[in-house]
Motif scaffolding. Structure first.
Motif, PDB file in Angstrom:
ATOM      1  N   ASN A  30       0.970  -1.186  -0.047  1.00 13.14           N
ATOM      2  CA  ASN A  30       0.096  -0.001  -0.035  1.00 13.14           C
ATOM      3  C   ASN A  30       0.808   1.396  -0.057  1.00 13.14           C
ATOM      4  O   ASN A  30       0.540   2.170  -0.617  1.00 13.14           O
ATOM      5  CB  ASN A  30      -0.848  -0.080   1.177  1.00 13.14           C
ATOM      6  CG  ASN A  30      -1.952  -1.380   1.199  1.00 13.14           C
ATOM      7  OD1 ASN A  30      -3.066  -1.172   0.282  1.00 13.14           O
ATOM      8  ND2 ASN A  30      -1.685  -1.986   2.012  1.00 13.14           N
ATOM      9  N   ASN A  31       2.019   1.139   0.754  1.00 19.60           N
ATOM     10  CA  ASN A  31       2.889   2.253   0.685  1.00 19.60           C
ATOM     11  C   ASN A  31       4.354   1.902   1.053  1.00 19.60           C
ATOM     12  O   ASN A  31       4.508   0.729   1.625  1.00 19.60           O
ATOM     13  CB  ASN A  31       2.508   3.699   1.765  1.00 19.60           C
ATOM     14  CG  ASN A  31       2.381   3.186   3.265  1.00 19.60           C
ATOM     15  OD1 ASN A  31       3.615   2.644   3.692  1.00 19.60           O
ATOM     16  ND2 ASN A  31       1.492   3.286   3.810  1.00 19.60           N
ATOM     17  N   GLN A  33       7.831   3.225   2.692  1.00 22.57           N
ATOM     18  CA  GLN A  33       8.411   4.394   3.690  1.00 22.57           C
ATOM     19  C   GLN A  33      10.083   4.231   3.780  1.00 22.57           C
ATOM     20  O   GLN A  33      10.549   3.315   3.726  1.00 22.57           O
ATOM     21  CB  GLN A  33       8.043   4.460   5.023  1.00 22.57           C
ATOM     22  CG  GLN A  33       6.338   4.355   5.223  1.00 22.57           C
ATOM     23  CD  GLN A  33       5.964   4.434   6.428  1.00 22.57           C
ATOM     24  OE1 GLN A  33       6.445   4.933   7.486  1.00 22.57           O
ATOM     25  NE2 GLN A  33       4.693   3.720   6.849  1.00 22.57           N
ATOM     26  N   TYR A  35      13.246   5.545   6.263  1.00 19.67           N
ATOM     27  CA  TYR A  35      13.797   6.030   7.479  1.00 19.67           C
ATOM     28  C   TYR A  35      15.090   6.025   7.463  1.00 19.67           C
ATOM     29  O   TYR A  35      15.996   5.462   6.631  1.00 19.67           O
ATOM     30  CB  TYR A  35      13.211   4.811   8.358  1.00 19.67           C
ATOM     31  CG  TYR A  35      11.874   4.794   8.884  1.00 19.67           C
ATOM     32  CD1 TYR A  35      10.965   4.171   8.084  1.00 19.67           C
ATOM     33  CD2 TYR A  35      11.247   5.660   9.960  1.00 19.67           C
ATOM     34  CE1 TYR A  35       9.533   4.179   8.101  1.00 19.67           C
ATOM     35  CE2 TYR A  35       9.951   5.597  10.217  1.00 19.67           C
ATOM     36  CZ  TYR A  35       9.116   4.937   9.291  1.00 19.67           C
ATOM     37  OH  TYR A  35       7.833   4.834   9.682  1.00 19.67           O
ATOM     38  N   LEU A  43      15.072   5.218  14.777  1.00 15.05           N
ATOM     39  CA  LEU A  43      14.681   5.779  13.399  1.00 15.05           C
ATOM     40  C   LEU A  43      13.918   6.888  13.489  1.00 15.05           C
ATOM     41  O   LEU A  43      13.199   6.895  14.100  1.00 15.05           O
ATOM     42  CB  LEU A  43      14.101   4.680  12.649  1.00 15.05           C
ATOM     43  CG  LEU A  43      14.974   3.471  12.106  1.00 15.05           C
ATOM     44  CD1 LEU A  43      15.293   2.372  13.493  1.00 15.05           C
ATOM     45  CD2 LEU A  43      14.249   2.239  11.054  1.00 15.05           C
ATOM     46  N   HIS A  45      11.477   9.010  10.604  1.00 11.20           N
ATOM     47  CA  HIS A  45      10.690   8.686   9.294  1.00 11.20           C
ATOM     48  C   HIS A  45      11.451  10.135   8.260  1.00 11.20           C
ATOM     49  O   HIS A  45      11.342  11.215   8.604  1.00 11.20           O
ATOM     50  CB  HIS A  45       9.585   9.035   9.643  1.00 11.20           C
ATOM     51  CG  HIS A  45       8.531   8.840   8.358  1.00 11.20           C
ATOM     52  ND1 HIS A  45       7.998  10.075   7.886  1.00 11.20           N
ATOM     53  CD2 HIS A  45       8.034   7.829   7.646  1.00 11.20           C
ATOM     54  CE1 HIS A  45       7.256   9.686   6.667  1.00 11.20           C
ATOM     55  NE2 HIS A  45       7.150   8.473   6.576  1.00 11.20           N
ATOM     56  N   LEU A  48       7.225   9.108   2.997  1.00 13.39           N
ATOM     57  CA  LEU A  48       6.058   7.980   2.571  1.00 13.39           C
ATOM     58  C   LEU A  48       5.639   8.148   1.079  1.00 13.39           C
ATOM     59  O   LEU A  48       5.465   9.282   0.702  1.00 13.39           O
ATOM     60  CB  LEU A  48       5.047   8.009   3.766  1.00 13.39           C
ATOM     61  CG  LEU A  48       3.955   6.813   3.446  1.00 13.39           C
ATOM     62  CD1 LEU A  48       3.233   6.491   4.677  1.00 13.39           C
ATOM     63  CD2 LEU A  48       2.718   7.294   2.415  1.00 13.39           C
ATOM     64  N   PHE A  88      16.734   3.048   5.793  1.00 13.19           N
ATOM     65  CA  PHE A  88      16.099   1.812   5.712  1.00 13.19           C
ATOM     66  C   PHE A  88      14.669   2.028   4.858  1.00 13.19           C
ATOM     67  O   PHE A  88      14.049   3.248   5.194  1.00 13.19           O
ATOM     68  CB  PHE A  88      15.660   1.490   7.204  1.00 13.19           C
ATOM     69  CG  PHE A  88      16.944   1.044   7.906  1.00 13.19           C
ATOM     70  CD1 PHE A  88      17.497   1.747   8.678  1.00 13.19           C
ATOM     71  CD2 PHE A  88      16.971  -0.460   8.117  1.00 13.19           C
ATOM     72  CE1 PHE A  88      18.522   1.372   9.404  1.00 13.19           C
ATOM     73  CE2 PHE A  88      18.212  -0.896   8.958  1.00 13.19           C
ATOM     74  CZ  PHE A  88      18.656   0.059   9.727  1.00 13.19           C
ATOM     75  N   ASP A  92       4.777  -2.323   3.898  1.00 13.93           N
ATOM     76  CA  ASP A  92       3.541  -2.800   4.408  1.00 13.93           C
ATOM     77  C   ASP A  92       3.082  -4.103   3.532  1.00 13.93           C
ATOM     78  O   ASP A  92       2.954  -3.889   2.389  1.00 13.93           O
ATOM     79  CB  ASP A  92       2.136  -2.175   4.671  1.00 13.93           C
ATOM     80  CG  ASP A  92       1.823  -1.416   3.378  1.00 13.93           C
ATOM     81  OD1 ASP A  92       0.510  -1.345   3.249  1.00 13.93           O
ATOM     82  OD2 ASP A  92       2.622  -1.081   2.631  1.00 13.93           O
ATOM     83  N   LEU A  99       4.594  -3.477   9.583  1.00 16.98           N
ATOM     84  CA  LEU A  99       5.524  -2.777   8.703  1.00 16.98           C
ATOM     85  C   LEU A  99       6.978  -3.561   8.704  1.00 16.98           C
ATOM     86  O   LEU A  99       7.252  -3.905   9.765  1.00 16.98           O
ATOM     87  CB  LEU A  99       5.649  -1.262   9.186  1.00 16.98           C
ATOM     88  CG  LEU A  99       6.299  -0.432   8.236  1.00 16.98           C
ATOM     89  CD1 LEU A  99       5.208  -0.027   7.368  1.00 16.98           C
ATOM     90  CD2 LEU A  99       6.634   1.083   8.990  1.00 16.98           C
ATOM     91  N   PHE A 101      10.816  -3.949   7.529  1.00 13.31           N
ATOM     92  CA  PHE A 101      12.149  -3.220   7.401  1.00 13.31           C
ATOM     93  C   PHE A 101      13.210  -4.052   6.604  1.00 13.31           C
ATOM     94  O   PHE A 101      13.364  -5.164   6.990  1.00 13.31           O
ATOM     95  CB  PHE A 101      12.564  -2.433   8.585  1.00 13.31           C
ATOM     96  CG  PHE A 101      11.883  -1.555   9.149  1.00 13.31           C
ATOM     97  CD1 PHE A 101      10.773  -1.750   9.978  1.00 13.31           C
ATOM     98  CD2 PHE A 101      12.109  -0.217   8.885  1.00 13.31           C
ATOM     99  CE1 PHE A 101      10.158  -0.594  10.348  1.00 13.31           C
ATOM    100  CE2 PHE A 101      11.614   0.846   9.460  1.00 13.31           C
ATOM    101  CZ  PHE A 101      10.399   0.676  10.258  1.00 13.31           C
ATOM    102  N   GLY A 102      13.830  -3.292   5.906  1.00 12.29           N
ATOM    103  CA  GLY A 102      15.086  -3.920   5.252  1.00 12.29           C
ATOM    104  C   GLY A 102      16.164  -3.975   5.955  1.00 12.29           C
ATOM    105  O   GLY A 102      16.200  -3.374   7.153  1.00 12.29           O
TER     106      GLY A 102
END
Lengths: 111, 112
Positions: A30-31, A33, A35, A43, A45, A48, A88, A92, A99, A101-102
């Motif tokens: 959906n989105n 982001q 960070y 972290l 933000h 987005l 990062f 989602d 959420l 994270f990589g």
């Protein structure tokens, strides 16, 4: 499981140069982001971008999203030593409440 | 000032000694979550909470418990800590699970 994977893992550039980091993900989103994390700290933000957007700007940051390739890029223009941090991406999953994270890209900007 | 606070910031403990890491936010966020960060593994979600009395497992919930009795607080409980739980822990909150996450400053835990 890691939804987002950043590339490169580490990047070293000179002050004034542009820095580009990439993020690939596996499932529909959906989105997405981005960070930033200074060493050992929480972290923060940055930006987005929604799945129906292709590009977004915020100051020296430019984020693109290509849903057909399941990838995003973060461009920092005219980098400064203070941009040194880990970056990062987080996505989602299309179904779920998490959420993910990589592993992050460590950026070093040399003065 | 809008913020997420965590306590303690640093903790050294021994195997098996129960501990609690507190997390509090003053932004009236519904969604709160806990992550651990380990070298080479990035951030991994431990537990999350959609609202008061609603909690669910993340990617790595084993060995952890959480509770959400009040909207602002989301403590992380380690009933019997083990050395593999040595890590950097972050609490985060947001208005929704997919919205901007606000992170606490982190808790560095060492289990001997």
């Amino acid at each position: 499981s890691q939804q987002g994977e950043e590339d490169p893992q580490a990047l070293s550039i000179q002050e004034g140069e542009n820095a580009t980091m990439n993020c690939s993900y596996k499932t529909s989103i959906n989105n997405l982001q981005w960070y930033r994390q200074n060493s050992g700290r929480g972290l923060v933000h940055l930006i987005l971008i929604r799945s129906n957007e292709r590009e977004k700007h915020s100051g020296r940051l430019r984020v693109t999203l290509d849903t057909s390739k399941k990838s995003s890029s973060l461009l920092i223009t005219a980098s400064r030593a203070a941009d040194t941090a880990s970056y990062f991406c987080a996505t989602d999953a299309d179904a779920g409440n998490m959420l993910t994270f990589g592993g992050g890209t460590r950026l070093m900007v040399k003065p | 000032e809008a913020q997420v606070t965590q306590n303690p910031r640093y903790l050294i403990t021994v195997t098996g000694k129960k501990l609690t890491v507190t997390c509090s936010q003053n932004m009236n966020h519904e969604y709160m979550s806990w992550y651990r960060q380990d070298p080479g593994l990035g951030l991994r979600q431990i537990y999350y909470s959609m609202n008061v009395e609603v909690t669910d497992k993340g990617d790595v919930p084993e060995g952890y418990k959480v509770s959400r009795k009040e909207k602002r607080n989301f403590p992380l409980i380690l009933e019997s800590p083990s050395p593999n739980q040595t890590s950097l822990y972050f609490c985060a909150s947001s208005f929704g699970e997919w919205n901007t996450q606000y992170f606490g400053p982190g808790t560095r835990l060492t289990v001997l």
